[in-house]
Scaffold this motif. Structure first.
Motif, PDB file in Angstrom:
ATOM      1  N   ARG A  69       0.855  -1.191   0.000  1.00  0.00           N
ATOM      2  CA  ARG A  69       0.000   0.000   0.000  1.00  0.00           C
ATOM      3  C   ARG A  69       0.889   1.237   0.000  1.00  0.00           C
ATOM      4  O   ARG A  69       1.735   1.393   0.881  1.00  0.00           O
ATOM      5  CB  ARG A  69      -0.873   0.058   1.257  1.00  0.00           C
ATOM      6  CG  ARG A  69      -1.971  -0.943   1.273  1.00  0.00           C
ATOM      7  CD  ARG A  69      -2.878  -0.703   2.469  1.00  0.00           C
ATOM      8  NE  ARG A  69      -3.341  -2.004   2.934  1.00  0.00           N
ATOM      9  CZ  ARG A  69      -3.591  -2.321   4.182  1.00  0.00           C
ATOM     10  NH1 ARG A  69      -3.439  -1.437   5.136  1.00  0.00           N
ATOM     11  NH2 ARG A  69      -3.998  -3.521   4.499  1.00  0.00           N
ATOM     12  N   LEU A  70       0.696   2.099  -0.980  1.00  0.00           N
ATOM     13  CA  LEU A  70       1.381   3.389  -1.006  1.00  0.00           C
ATOM     14  C   LEU A  70       0.576   4.333  -0.128  1.00  0.00           C
ATOM     15  O   LEU A  70      -0.576   4.619  -0.405  1.00  0.00           O
ATOM     16  CB  LEU A  70       1.485   3.930  -2.433  1.00  0.00           C
ATOM     17  CG  LEU A  70       2.211   5.263  -2.597  1.00  0.00           C
ATOM     18  CD1 LEU A  70       3.662   5.159  -2.142  1.00  0.00           C
ATOM     19  CD2 LEU A  70       2.151   5.713  -4.051  1.00  0.00           C
ATOM     20  N   LYS A  85       9.473  11.840  -1.423  1.00  0.00           N
ATOM     21  CA  LYS A  85       9.187  11.056  -0.226  1.00  0.00           C
ATOM     22  C   LYS A  85       8.125  10.020  -0.553  1.00  0.00           C
ATOM     23  O   LYS A  85       7.127  10.333  -1.181  1.00  0.00           O
ATOM     24  CB  LYS A  85       8.681  11.974   0.887  1.00  0.00           C
ATOM     25  CG  LYS A  85       8.241  11.226   2.124  1.00  0.00           C
ATOM     26  CD  LYS A  85       7.586  12.182   3.116  1.00  0.00           C
ATOM     27  CE  LYS A  85       6.949  11.426   4.253  1.00  0.00           C
ATOM     28  NZ  LYS A  85       6.172  12.287   5.127  1.00  0.00           N
ATOM     29  N   HIS A  86       8.376   8.789  -0.137  1.00  0.00           N
ATOM     30  CA  HIS A  86       7.406   7.701  -0.237  1.00  0.00           C
ATOM     31  C   HIS A  86       7.182   7.150   1.163  1.00  0.00           C
ATOM     32  O   HIS A  86       8.130   6.959   1.920  1.00  0.00           O
ATOM     33  CB  HIS A  86       7.951   6.519  -1.060  1.00  0.00           C
ATOM     34  CG  HIS A  86       8.121   6.770  -2.502  1.00  0.00           C
ATOM     35  ND1 HIS A  86       7.075   6.799  -3.372  1.00  0.00           N
ATOM     36  CD2 HIS A  86       9.227   6.976  -3.236  1.00  0.00           C
ATOM     37  CE1 HIS A  86       7.533   7.017  -4.589  1.00  0.00           C
ATOM     38  NE2 HIS A  86       8.829   7.136  -4.529  1.00  0.00           N
ATOM     39  N   SER A  87       5.954   6.874   1.497  1.00  0.00           N
ATOM     40  CA  SER A  87       5.630   6.145   2.714  1.00  0.00           C
ATOM     41  C   SER A  87       4.756   4.988   2.260  1.00  0.00           C
ATOM     42  O   SER A  87       3.767   5.199   1.558  1.00  0.00           O
ATOM     43  CB  SER A  87       4.886   7.061   3.692  1.00  0.00           C
ATOM     44  OG  SER A  87       4.504   6.329   4.831  1.00  0.00           O
ATOM     45  N   PHE A  88       5.140   3.781   2.617  1.00  0.00           N
ATOM     46  CA  PHE A  88       4.391   2.616   2.162  1.00  0.00           C
ATOM     47  C   PHE A  88       4.456   1.510   3.201  1.00  0.00           C
ATOM     48  O   PHE A  88       5.267   1.551   4.126  1.00  0.00           O
ATOM     49  CB  PHE A  88       4.890   2.135   0.797  1.00  0.00           C
ATOM     50  CG  PHE A  88       6.367   1.904   0.721  1.00  0.00           C
ATOM     51  CD1 PHE A  88       6.900   0.656   0.999  1.00  0.00           C
ATOM     52  CD2 PHE A  88       7.229   2.924   0.368  1.00  0.00           C
ATOM     53  CE1 PHE A  88       8.260   0.436   0.927  1.00  0.00           C
ATOM     54  CE2 PHE A  88       8.592   2.718   0.284  1.00  0.00           C
ATOM     55  CZ  PHE A  88       9.115   1.467   0.569  1.00  0.00           C
ATOM     56  N   PRO A  93       4.679 -12.053   4.996  1.00  0.00           N
ATOM     57  CA  PRO A  93       4.019 -13.362   4.897  1.00  0.00           C
ATOM     58  C   PRO A  93       4.494 -14.381   5.935  1.00  0.00           C
ATOM     59  O   PRO A  93       3.713 -15.195   6.397  1.00  0.00           O
ATOM     60  CB  PRO A  93       4.355 -13.842   3.483  1.00  0.00           C
ATOM     61  CG  PRO A  93       4.759 -12.627   2.736  1.00  0.00           C
ATOM     62  CD  PRO A  93       5.319 -11.669   3.747  1.00  0.00           C
ATOM     63  N   GLU A  94       5.780 -14.330   6.304  1.00  0.00           N
ATOM     64  CA  GLU A  94       6.286 -15.312   7.268  1.00  0.00           C
ATOM     65  C   GLU A  94       5.804 -15.031   8.701  1.00  0.00           C
ATOM     66  O   GLU A  94       5.998 -15.848   9.589  1.00  0.00           O
ATOM     67  CB  GLU A  94       7.818 -15.415   7.224  1.00  0.00           C
ATOM     68  CG  GLU A  94       8.553 -14.120   7.447  1.00  0.00           C
ATOM     69  CD  GLU A  94       8.801 -13.317   6.167  1.00  0.00           C
ATOM     70  OE1 GLU A  94       9.651 -12.424   6.217  1.00  0.00           O
ATOM     71  OE2 GLU A  94       8.158 -13.558   5.146  1.00  0.00           O
ATOM     72  N   ILE A 100       4.860  -4.221   7.683  1.00  0.00           N
ATOM     73  CA  ILE A 100       6.058  -3.396   7.780  1.00  0.00           C
ATOM     74  C   ILE A 100       5.734  -2.056   7.139  1.00  0.00           C
ATOM     75  O   ILE A 100       5.089  -1.998   6.086  1.00  0.00           O
ATOM     76  CB  ILE A 100       7.250  -4.044   7.026  1.00  0.00           C
ATOM     77  CG1 ILE A 100       7.580  -5.411   7.630  1.00  0.00           C
ATOM     78  CG2 ILE A 100       8.454  -3.128   7.021  1.00  0.00           C
ATOM     79  CD1 ILE A 100       8.109  -5.367   9.037  1.00  0.00           C
ATOM     80  N   ARG A 101       6.142  -0.978   7.776  1.00  0.00           N
ATOM     81  CA  ARG A 101       5.959   0.359   7.213  1.00  0.00           C
ATOM     82  C   ARG A 101       7.336   0.961   6.972  1.00  0.00           C
ATOM     83  O   ARG A 101       8.205   0.859   7.821  1.00  0.00           O
ATOM     84  CB  ARG A 101       5.155   1.238   8.153  1.00  0.00           C
ATOM     85  CG  ARG A 101       4.903   2.597   7.540  1.00  0.00           C
ATOM     86  CD  ARG A 101       3.956   3.404   8.355  1.00  0.00           C
ATOM     87  NE  ARG A 101       3.809   4.720   7.734  1.00  0.00           N
ATOM     88  CZ  ARG A 101       2.992   5.634   8.156  1.00  0.00           C
ATOM     89  NH1 ARG A 101       2.226   5.411   9.202  1.00  0.00           N
ATOM     90  NH2 ARG A 101       2.911   6.790   7.542  1.00  0.00           N
TER      91      ARG A 101
END
Length: 107
Positions: A69-70, A85-88, A93-94, A100-101
């Motif tokens: 998810r962006l 700047k990207h926040s995602f 899966p494990e 995780i962000r």
């Protein structure tokens, strides 16, 4: 080592030989806890004429992460320099139910 570009971190310095590229990384890790956040800074050369192409490839690669998810994306100066700047976030899966962000600046 006169005439060499210097790479500095944590009180030490390394001379960079001519023709070598700087791919240095600095990693800071919080005190241990249930989840231990970290900060990673990586030096990576990006050709000025292909910055938009680089960013497009980054977005396409990130979109392959499970549950990607962006959360935020846009221009934001960093240290007086123009940056993107990207926040995602994505699923791990494990570890079902764990997301995780990540915050990424590219300048």
């Amino acid at each position: 080592m006169s005439g060499l570009r210097k790479v500095q971190a944590s009180g030490y310095e390394i001379g960079q030989l001519e023709g070598w590229r700087d791919a240095s990384q600095i990693v800071l890790v919080a005190p241990p806890g249930v989840f231990t956040p970290n900060i990673q800074a990586q030096h990576q050369a990006i050709p000025a004429d292909s910055f938009d192409e680089y960013m497009q490839v980054q977005r396409e690669e990130l979109a392959q992460l499970p549950g990607f998810r962006l959360l935020e994306s846009g221009e934001r100066p960093l240290g007086g320099r123009p940056a993107i700047k990207h926040s995602f976030s994505w699923d791990l899966p494990e570890h079902p139910g764990t997301r995780i962000r990540q915050l990424q600046f590219v300048c």
